[in-house]
Motif scaffolding. Sequence first.
Motif, PDB file in Angstrom:
ATOM      1  N   ASP A  40     -15.453 -13.980  13.067  1.00 15.95           N
ATOM      2  CA  ASP A  40     -14.315 -13.144  13.474  1.00 15.95           C
ATOM      3  C   ASP A  40     -14.642 -12.409  14.773  1.00 15.95           C
ATOM      4  O   ASP A  40     -13.789 -12.295  15.668  1.00 15.95           O
ATOM      5  CB  ASP A  40     -13.972 -12.128  12.384  1.00 15.95           C
ATOM      6  CG  ASP A  40     -13.264 -12.771  11.196  1.00 15.95           C
ATOM      7  OD1 ASP A  40     -12.807 -13.931  11.332  1.00 15.95           O
ATOM      8  OD2 ASP A  40     -13.165 -12.117  10.141  1.00 15.95           O
TER       9      ASP A  40
ATOM     10  N   VAL B 189     -14.516 -14.905  17.711  1.00 19.27           N
ATOM     11  CA  VAL B 189     -13.123 -15.210  18.095  1.00 19.27           C
ATOM     12  C   VAL B 189     -12.541 -14.058  18.913  1.00 19.27           C
ATOM     13  O   VAL B 189     -11.865 -14.268  19.927  1.00 19.27           O
ATOM     14  CB  VAL B 189     -12.279 -15.466  16.838  1.00 19.27           C
ATOM     15  CG1 VAL B 189     -10.793 -15.571  17.206  1.00 19.27           C
ATOM     16  CG2 VAL B 189     -12.737 -16.754  16.158  1.00 19.27           C
ATOM     17  N   LYS B 190     -12.828 -12.808  18.494  1.00 23.44           N
ATOM     18  CA  LYS B 190     -12.329 -11.663  19.240  1.00 23.44           C
ATOM     19  C   LYS B 190     -12.901 -11.619  20.646  1.00 23.44           C
ATOM     20  O   LYS B 190     -12.198 -11.324  21.607  1.00 23.44           O
ATOM     21  CB  LYS B 190     -12.680 -10.378  18.486  1.00 23.44           C
ATOM     22  CG  LYS B 190     -11.888 -10.154  17.217  1.00 23.44           C
ATOM     23  CD  LYS B 190     -12.329  -8.896  16.494  1.00 23.44           C
ATOM     24  CE  LYS B 190     -11.583  -8.731  15.184  1.00 23.44           C
ATOM     25  NZ  LYS B 190     -12.049  -7.526  14.445  1.00 23.44           N
ATOM     26  N   GLN B 191     -14.198 -11.941  20.768  1.00 20.82           N
ATOM     27  CA  GLN B 191     -14.833 -11.949  22.091  1.00 20.82           C
ATOM     28  C   GLN B 191     -14.225 -13.022  22.986  1.00 20.82           C
ATOM     29  O   GLN B 191     -14.021 -12.795  24.185  1.00 20.82           O
ATOM     30  CB  GLN B 191     -16.337 -12.199  21.929  1.00 20.82           C
ATOM     31  CG  GLN B 191     -17.094 -11.046  21.272  1.00 20.82           C
ATOM     32  CD  GLN B 191     -18.526 -11.406  20.943  1.00 20.82           C
ATOM     33  OE1 GLN B 191     -19.029 -12.457  21.329  1.00 20.82           O
ATOM     34  NE2 GLN B 191     -19.195 -10.535  20.195  1.00 20.82           N
ATOM     35  N   MET B 192     -13.922 -14.183  22.405  1.00 26.94           N
ATOM     36  CA  MET B 192     -13.333 -15.279  23.179  1.00 26.94           C
ATOM     37  C   MET B 192     -11.946 -14.888  23.687  1.00 26.94           C
ATOM     38  O   MET B 192     -11.570 -15.185  24.820  1.00 26.94           O
ATOM     39  CB  MET B 192     -13.268 -16.535  22.322  1.00 26.94           C
ATOM     40  CG  MET B 192     -14.629 -17.149  22.001  1.00 26.94           C
ATOM     41  SD  MET B 192     -14.509 -18.541  20.855  1.00 26.94           S
ATOM     42  CE  MET B 192     -13.552 -19.706  21.829  1.00 26.94           C
ATOM     43  N   LYS B 193     -11.164 -14.214  22.837  1.00 28.44           N
ATOM     44  CA  LYS B 193      -9.811 -13.812  23.231  1.00 28.44           C
ATOM     45  C   LYS B 193      -9.849 -12.765  24.347  1.00 28.44           C
ATOM     46  O   LYS B 193      -9.001 -12.767  25.237  1.00 28.44           O
ATOM     47  CB  LYS B 193      -9.069 -13.258  22.019  1.00 28.44           C
ATOM     48  CG  LYS B 193      -8.661 -14.332  21.004  1.00 28.44           C
ATOM     49  CD  LYS B 193      -7.880 -13.735  19.839  1.00 28.44           C
ATOM     50  CE  LYS B 193      -7.434 -14.829  18.889  1.00 28.44           C
ATOM     51  NZ  LYS B 193      -6.682 -14.278  17.728  1.00 28.44           N
ATOM     52  N   LYS B 194     -10.837 -11.889  24.299  1.00 27.25           N
ATOM     53  CA  LYS B 194     -10.966 -10.869  25.328  1.00 27.25           C
ATOM     54  C   LYS B 194     -11.323 -11.468  26.681  1.00 27.25           C
ATOM     55  O   LYS B 194     -10.916 -10.968  27.724  1.00 27.25           O
ATOM     56  CB  LYS B 194     -12.041  -9.847  24.939  1.00 27.25           C
ATOM     57  CG  LYS B 194     -11.618  -8.878  23.857  1.00 27.25           C
ATOM     58  CD  LYS B 194     -12.718  -7.879  23.564  1.00 27.25           C
ATOM     59  CE  LYS B 194     -12.271  -6.886  22.492  1.00 27.25           C
ATOM     60  NZ  LYS B 194     -13.361  -5.900  22.183  1.00 27.25           N
ATOM     61  N   SER B 195     -12.110 -12.568  26.657  1.00 28.87           N
ATOM     62  CA  SER B 195     -12.559 -13.176  27.905  1.00 28.87           C
ATOM     63  C   SER B 195     -11.523 -14.109  28.517  1.00 28.87           C
ATOM     64  O   SER B 195     -11.670 -14.579  29.642  1.00 28.87           O
ATOM     65  CB  SER B 195     -13.849 -13.952  27.662  1.00 28.87           C
ATOM     66  OG  SER B 195     -13.642 -15.008  26.739  1.00 28.87           O
ATOM     67  N   GLU B 196     -10.448 -14.412  27.775  1.00 31.91           N
ATOM     68  CA  GLU B 196      -9.416 -15.328  28.296  1.00 31.91           C
ATOM     69  C   GLU B 196      -8.558 -14.657  29.357  1.00 31.91           C
ATOM     70  O   GLU B 196      -8.301 -13.474  29.323  1.00 31.91           O
ATOM     71  CB  GLU B 196      -8.525 -15.801  27.135  1.00 31.91           C
ATOM     72  CG  GLU B 196      -9.231 -16.756  26.187  1.00 31.91           C
ATOM     73  CD  GLU B 196      -8.338 -17.169  25.026  1.00 31.91           C
ATOM     74  OE1 GLU B 196      -7.233 -16.609  24.905  1.00 31.91           O
ATOM     75  OE2 GLU B 196      -8.742 -18.055  24.252  1.00 31.91           O
TER      76      GLU B 196
END
Length: 252
Positions: A242, A245-252
Amino acid sequence: MFQPEQISKLNDLEALVFDFIIKSPEQVQQMTIRDLASKVHVSTSTIVRLCSKLGFEGWADLKFYLKSQFREKTPEEQHYDNMLEFDMFLRRMNTNAYQERLNQAAKLIAEADYTIFLGLGTSGSLSSYATKYFVNTGLRSFVITDPFQAVQVKGIGNIVAVILSVSGETEQVVNKELEFKAEGAKIISITNTEDCTVAKLADLQISYNLVNEWSKQYPLGNLTTSLPALAILEILAHKSIDNVVKQMKKSE
């Protein structure tokens, strides 16, 4: 069962209350928190702190435990007392303090390039299971179950080693933990108690505090349930992915 390391942290007033509870458990089961406070001449806040230090969410939780301990047990419960211990572990695990510890561990794992699980014997089997479970969630993981396998993690990224040991005192496991630390890996320990070598060497320790159970036929056969370790591992996997996934969304 109350754990020695928990009892040792009680102050004088809390120890006074604890002494009364141990000596008169059946009487205590019928008391409100105000009744007990009046009986032993302490404040209700003292009893609340006592409950917290013993691993309970509050007075009602402690009373439930006492009733479970002293009521007449069914044949199934007499055969396997560890189920009650596991039930109490689940209650402790759902406290805010325990969840915060799990969240800290999950953050370390999410920020790592690789997670390496280490354990011997039954803990080795749990480590292998955890590796498969973590990989299935999408986390890069490996396992070490051979005490003679060399540890070489320098230069391959940010490493977190999750070390499983019931006793936390197995010499080969401690030696491997020291190797991981020397190589710069972060250490998360999962042990039965926090007062053991493996936990003390770790950057973050998670303990489940169950009474050890031994085989009646084979004195060296440790039958302490592994259910708490399994619960911790699976929850860590979900919390960690989880976070990823949050880190990936922030980097998008």
